[in-house]
Structure formats: structure tokens, C-alpha cells
Write a protein that holds these residues in place. Structure first.
Motif, short mmCIF file in Angstrom:
data_model
loop_
_atom_site.label_atom_id
_atom_site.label_comp_id
_atom_site.label_asym_id
_atom_site.label_seq_id
_atom_site.Cartn_x
_atom_site.Cartn_y
_atom_site.Cartn_z
N PRO A 82 62.73 38.28 54.60
CA PRO A 82 63.26 39.64 54.81
C PRO A 82 62.18 40.71 54.81
CG PRO A 82 64.54 38.47 53.15
CD PRO A 82 63.33 37.63 53.43
N ALA A 83 61.09 40.48 54.07
CA ALA A 83 59.97 41.42 54.08
C ALA A 83 58.82 40.79 54.85
CB ALA A 83 59.54 41.74 52.66
N PHE A 84 58.19 41.55 55.74
CA PHE A 84 57.12 41.01 56.56
C PHE A 84 55.81 40.88 55.80
CE2 PHE A 84 53.47 41.60 59.42
CZ PHE A 84 53.66 40.53 60.27
N SER A 85 55.52 41.86 54.97
CA SER A 85 54.20 41.90 54.35
C SER A 85 54.26 42.62 53.01
CB SER A 85 53.20 42.61 55.27
OG SER A 85 53.65 43.93 55.52
N GLY A 86 53.12 42.68 52.34
CA GLY A 86 53.04 43.37 51.07
C GLY A 86 51.64 43.86 50.79
N PHE A 87 51.53 44.72 49.79
CA PHE A 87 50.24 45.30 49.43
C PHE A 87 49.97 45.10 47.94
CE2 PHE A 87 51.37 47.66 53.22
CZ PHE A 87 50.18 47.75 53.90
N ARG A 88 48.71 44.94 47.61
CA ARG A 88 48.23 45.02 46.25
C ARG A 88 47.03 45.98 46.24
NH1 ARG A 88 52.37 42.67 45.42
NH2 ARG A 88 52.72 40.84 44.10
N LYS A 89 46.52 46.28 45.06
CA LYS A 89 45.40 47.19 44.93
C LYS A 89 44.37 46.60 43.98
CE LYS A 89 44.33 51.97 43.57
NZ LYS A 89 44.92 53.25 43.06
N ALA A 90 43.11 46.62 44.38
CA ALA A 90 42.03 46.13 43.52
C ALA A 90 41.79 47.16 42.41
CB ALA A 90 40.77 45.92 44.33
N LEU A 91 42.01 46.77 41.16
CA LEU A 91 41.83 47.68 40.03
C LEU A 91 40.40 47.65 39.51
CD1 LEU A 91 45.17 47.00 38.10
CD2 LEU A 91 44.68 48.76 39.82
N LYS A 92 39.62 46.70 40.01
CA LYS A 92 38.19 46.63 39.70
C LYS A 92 37.52 45.90 40.86
CE LYS A 92 39.08 44.31 35.92
NZ LYS A 92 38.98 43.51 34.67
N ASP A 93 36.20 45.89 40.92
CA ASP A 93 35.51 45.12 41.95
C ASP A 93 35.87 43.64 41.80
OD1 ASP A 93 34.36 47.43 42.82
OD2 ASP A 93 32.36 47.02 42.01
N ILE A 94 36.25 43.01 42.91
CA ILE A 94 36.69 41.62 42.87
C ILE A 94 35.88 40.81 43.87
CG2 ILE A 94 38.64 40.04 43.21
CD1 ILE A 94 40.49 42.48 42.78
N GLU A 95 35.46 39.63 43.48
CA GLU A 95 34.82 38.71 44.42
C GLU A 95 35.85 37.68 44.87
OE1 GLU A 95 31.17 35.50 44.69
OE2 GLU A 95 31.00 37.18 43.27
N TYR A 96 36.03 37.54 46.17
CA TYR A 96 36.97 36.55 46.69
C TYR A 96 36.44 36.00 48.02
CZ TYR A 96 40.92 34.43 49.05
OH TYR A 96 41.71 33.54 49.73
N GLY A 97 36.39 34.69 48.13
CA GLY A 97 35.97 34.05 49.37
C GLY A 97 34.56 34.41 49.81
N GLY A 98 33.70 34.72 48.85
CA GLY A 98 32.32 35.08 49.19
C GLY A 98 32.15 36.55 49.55
N TYR A 99 33.22 37.33 49.40
CA TYR A 99 33.16 38.76 49.74
C TYR A 99 33.47 39.59 48.50
CZ TYR A 99 33.43 37.23 54.61
OH TYR A 99 33.19 36.64 55.81
N LEU A 100 33.01 40.85 48.52
CA LEU A 100 33.33 41.79 47.46
C LEU A 100 34.43 42.72 47.94
CD1 LEU A 100 32.64 43.14 44.69
CD2 LEU A 100 31.16 44.69 46.00
N ILE A 101 35.52 42.76 47.21
CA ILE A 101 36.60 43.73 47.47
C ILE A 101 36.40 44.88 46.50
CG2 ILE A 101 39.08 44.14 47.56
CD1 ILE A 101 39.48 41.14 47.98
N PRO A 102 36.02 46.06 47.00
CA PRO A 102 35.70 47.17 46.08
C PRO A 102 36.93 47.69 45.34
CG PRO A 102 34.74 47.52 48.27
CD PRO A 102 35.72 46.40 48.40
N LYS A 103 36.71 48.20 44.16
CA LYS A 103 37.76 48.81 43.36
C LYS A 103 38.45 49.91 44.17
CE LYS A 103 38.49 51.50 39.13
NZ LYS A 103 37.85 52.09 37.91
N GLY A 104 39.79 49.95 44.14
CA GLY A 104 40.54 50.99 44.83
C GLY A 104 41.00 50.61 46.23
N TRP A 105 40.44 49.53 46.79
CA TRP A 105 40.85 49.12 48.14
C TRP A 105 42.22 48.45 48.10
CZ3 TRP A 105 37.20 47.33 52.48
CH2 TRP A 105 36.15 48.23 52.63
N GLN A 106 42.96 48.62 49.21
CA GLN A 106 44.21 47.90 49.36
C GLN A 106 43.95 46.45 49.73
OE1 GLN A 106 47.52 50.95 51.12
NE2 GLN A 106 46.06 50.20 52.60
#
Length: 323
Positions: free
Chosen positions: A280-304
Motif C-alpha cells: 500500500p505504501a510505495f516508499s519510505g524515508f529515514r534520517k541519518a542522526l549521525k555520520d554512518i558508513e554503509y556499503g563503503g560509503y559515508l552517509i552524512p548526518k542529517g541526510w535523508q
């Protein structure tokens, strides 16, 4: 989304950039993640690392004290109060009540009709049931007006109207709890008012109002869409439809019970398969509350962080012949 080509657009993006890529959505820097590993990463991460994220318009309509907007400690407190409403001893009391409302709805809107529009009727049914379970009131003048599901500007005005109505109901329910000893399982608001610590209510009035609003809006949309699609799939699959009907084990005049539901294994599987094929829902969002490393990449704090539910549900490397 309007052209119903969002999945194709994301498939092309995955082919071009792989299972993780960056883009801008709603004017914010965003990371799109895809795959089973991404799902596990999102749903198993600590709430101090990845938080919930709603777009600003929804946040203004639902209120800033809804559970998706809260910090770690407030989130735990409010979530604990809401989960108490979903305990088996609470849910068991609602099965027959919901079954009665469904039967009444079918008699009023379906029986004898040569043709029906399923989605509008499912929206009516789910709205009435949600109001019954949240507020303990049936169809009629005291149900909060079905206005929230309008365009943004009207939605903001409707939100203020509904919040005032909910506050009035909360005050009435508080009197019932304090003076008459109302059962905490009577409805959601009574349950939240009965949740106490050191003889004080766990939730503020604004927290109750905003989380009631949260449950009303997404619950109404997802449930009505799901029921519409399961009817379509059952209509197109006679063998599955026949197997679902075999679960009927008692006369029509008797209401279903919790025990009846526990025996409906095939029906549950049909429901889960419907949710896989047409979430029923196509997609969703989360928010990085701190710098996160995932899959060899850095997801900066505050990014969706953005993910799309059908992308794994309809992946033929996970589900052979997914359609």
C-alpha cells in the motif's frame, strides 16, 4: 508517481549507479538504498543512529509530537504506550466488533448492488473502524470529520478542526477513566490515558492528539488500499478465492473471535502475498542522526535515506516469477 512509472525510474537508477546512490528529494540531500542488505540495515539499526523522517507537509498536518518526530527517549516512551494498545488481551476484544462493522457495511453498501466502486467503500469502512477503535464512538455526528485526506491547505485547516475534536474526546475519556474506572482496553485513547507511571499519565495531551492523528491518516490509507487490492486479486484467482472461503466455519450471524483468526493460516498467507505484490505504501524515508558508513560509503548526518518497498518485493532474484 502520477504516471505509475516510479519503479521503472528506480530500476534504471539501480542499473546505472548500483544499490546505493545520492539524489535530491523534496529539496534535501538524499541517499537511495536498495536490496535485502539495505532493508536489514534500515530496519535493524539503532534509533539513535537512524531516525524516522517525514516530509514537512505531513509533519505539519499530523503534529510535531507524533512518534516519527521524537528523539530517542521520547520515542521509546510514546512507542511503549502505543504498543500497550496492541497487546493480545486488547486486540481480542475488537475482533467481534470489527466483524460486526464489516457485516453492517456489506449489507448497507454491497448486497444487491450490480456494481460497486471498491476503493471509496473501503475508505469508508476503514475510517469507521479506525474511529471506533481509537475513540470508542460509532458512525454519527461525533466521529472526527473525514477531512484530513484533502489537499495541503485544506488539510491544515482540517487538521486543526480534528485536533480540537480529539481534545474534547480526550477530556471526556479522562473523566471516564478517573471517575468511572473505564477499561484500558475500551479504545486507544482510554488505553493511552490509563498508561501511567508514578500515578501520572505517561503522555501529554498533545502527544495523544498527534499520535491519534498519525494512526488515523496512514492507517486509513494503507488498510483501504490493501483491502481493495486483495479483492482484485481474489477476483482474478478463483482457486485462491475458493481456498479463502473454506475458512468460514461458523454461521453468518455469529461474530468472529480471536481463536477463529488464529486458525485462518491460508488467509494470512494470501494477505501477506497481496502485501508483497502490491504494497500500500510505495516508499519510505529515514534520517541519518549521525555520520554512518554503509556499503563503503559515508552517509552524512542529517541526510535523508530513501528506499522503495516494491524494489525487493518484485526482484526475480529473490522471488522467482514475482508477478
Amino acid at each position: 508517481m502520477r504516471a505509475n512509472t516510479a519503479e521503472k525510474w528506480l530500476e534504471e537508477r539501480i542499473r546505472k549507479y548500483g544499490p546505493i546512490s545520492k539524489l535530491s528529494l523534496f529539496g534535501k540531500p538524499t541517499v537511495f538504498v536498495y536490496g535485502q542488505a539495505a532493508n536489514k540495515f534500515l530496519f535493524s539499526s539503532d534509533i539513535s543512529t537512524i531516525g524516522y523522517q517525514q516530509n514537512q507537509s505531513l509533519r505539519k498536518i499530523l503534529g510535531e509530537w507524533n512518534i516519527f518526530e521524537l528523539s530517542v527517549e521520547d520515542h521509546k516512551r510514546v512507542r511503549g504506550a502505543l504498543v500497550s494498545f496492541l497487546k493480545p488481551e486488547s486486540l481480542k476484544q475488537y475482533v467481534g466488533k470489527m466483524d460486526g462493522q464489516v457485516k453492517e457495511h456489506l449489507e448497507m453498501h454491497w448486497h444487491g448492488k450490480p456494481q460497486v466502486e471498491v476503493l471509496p467503500l473501503m475508505k469508508t469502512l476503514t475510517f469507521n473502524i479506525i474511529c471506533s477503535l481509537i475513540f470508542g464512538v460509532e458512525r454519527g455526528a461525533r466521529i472526527p470529520v473525514n477531512l484530513l485526506f484533502t489537499r495541503y491547505n485544506r488539510g491544515l485547516k482540517a487538521s486543526a478542526t480534528v485536533q480540537n475534536m480529539v481534545k474534547d474526546l480526550i477530556r471526556e475519556k479522562r473523566v471516564e477513566v478517573e471517575q468511572k474506572g473505564a477499561s484500558p482496553y475500551q479504545d486507544l485513547i482510554t488505553c493511552l490515558l490509563s498508561t501511567r507511571k508514578d500515578n501520572e499519565e505517561v503522555l501529554t495531551e498533545d502527544e495523544i492528539v498527534h499520535n491519534v492523528m498519525l494512526i488515523m491518516v496512514p492507517g486509513h490509507d494503507t488498510s483501504s488500499v490493501f483491502m481493495t487490492f486483495i479483492m482484485r486479486l481474489l477476483a482474478n484467482e478463483p482457486a485462491v478465492y475458493a481456498a479463502v472461503l473454506q475458512a468460514k466455519t461458523k454461521p453468518s450471524e455469529e461474530f468472529l473471535t480471536w481463536e477463529d483468526l488464529t486458525k485462518m493460516k491460508y488467509n494470512w498467507r494470501a494477505a501477506m502475498e497481496t502485501l508483497r505484490m502490491v504494497p500500500p505504501a510505495f516508499s519510505g524515508f529515514r534520517k541519518a542522526l549521525k555520520d554512518i558508513e554503509y556499503g563503503g560509503y559515508l552517509i552524512p548526518k542529517g541526510w535523508q535515506i530513501f528506499w522503495a518497498i516494491p524494489m525487493t518485493h518484485m526482484d526475480n532474484s529473490i522471488f522467482p516469477e514475482p508477478s
